[in-house]
Design a protein around this motif. Structure first.
Motif, PDB file in Angstrom:
ATOM      1  N   SER A  10      -4.740 119.888  41.390  1.00  0.00           N
ATOM      2  CA  SER A  10      -6.131 120.207  41.733  1.00  0.00           C
ATOM      3  C   SER A  10      -7.007 118.951  41.652  1.00  0.00           C
ATOM      4  O   SER A  10      -7.908 118.784  42.476  1.00  0.00           O
ATOM      5  CB  SER A  10      -6.676 121.308  40.822  1.00  0.00           C
ATOM      6  N   ASN A  12      -5.950 115.951  42.290  1.00  0.00           N
ATOM      7  CA  ASN A  12      -5.596 115.175  43.475  1.00  0.00           C
ATOM      8  C   ASN A  12      -6.313 115.695  44.707  1.00  0.00           C
ATOM      9  O   ASN A  12      -6.796 114.902  45.530  1.00  0.00           O
ATOM     10  CB  ASN A  12      -4.083 115.197  43.702  1.00  0.00           C
ATOM     11  N   TYR A  13      -6.391 117.010  44.855  1.00  0.00           N
ATOM     12  CA  TYR A  13      -7.091 117.578  46.006  1.00  0.00           C
ATOM     13  C   TYR A  13      -8.574 117.273  45.968  1.00  0.00           C
ATOM     14  O   TYR A  13      -9.195 116.993  46.993  1.00  0.00           O
ATOM     15  CB  TYR A  13      -6.870 119.085  46.096  1.00  0.00           C
TER      16      TYR A  13
END
Length: 156
Positions: A10, A12-13
């Protein structure tokens, strides 16, 4: 999938989305500055408006989630820096767009929301660098229990 791994995904997103919106903004800004497009600066900042909308929705959802366990005032106190930061960021963007498109006010007046945002960020970082009494006592307690030798149940 483990909790740590899902948190990493999450993060990274979120980082990827932030970089994507920034790159799109920079592309639009370069096109505007080079004269390839003659759009209003409010349209150039559309990616940041979208990003701010997502931030506002996130803060509202966090306040609703925290309100189930705490009073409204307690959850607002926890997220007040986020709310003020988002509002100051939006005010900064509006003042920059007004200055660039219409030259409404002087440069030092345009920069007031930016300066307030920087002061608010300095205060927020400064307050979070100081450990709270509860967390420092927990760290101290864990350190003391780690230093004590294990007790033997058999008396000699």
């Amino acid at each position: 999938m483990g909790f740590i791994q899902s948190m990493t995904i999450s993060y990274n997103y979120r980082a990827l989305f932030t970089w994507f919106t920034t790159v799109v903004f920079l592309i639009l800004l370069c096109l505007r500055l080079e004269g390839k497009i003659n759009w209003n600066y409010f349209l150039i900042f559309i990616t940041f408006w979208f990003y701010d909308l997502i931030l506002i929705i996130w803060v509202i959802l966090e306040l609703i989630k925290r309100h189930q366990h705490y009073r409204v005032i307690d959850s607002f106190k926890k997220y007040q820096y986020y709310i003020y930061g988002i509002l100051l960021k939006i005010c900064s963007q509006i003042s920059i767009c007004l200055k660039l498109d219409y030259n409404v006010f002087k440069l030092y007046i345009m920069m007031i929301p930016v300066w307030l945002l920087l002061v608010q960020l300095i205060i927020y970082v400064g307050l979070n660098l100081i450990p709270s009494k509860q967390s420092s006592s927990l760290v101290r307690q864990a350190h003391v229990t780690r230093l004590q030798p294990p007790s033997n149940s058999v008396a000699s």
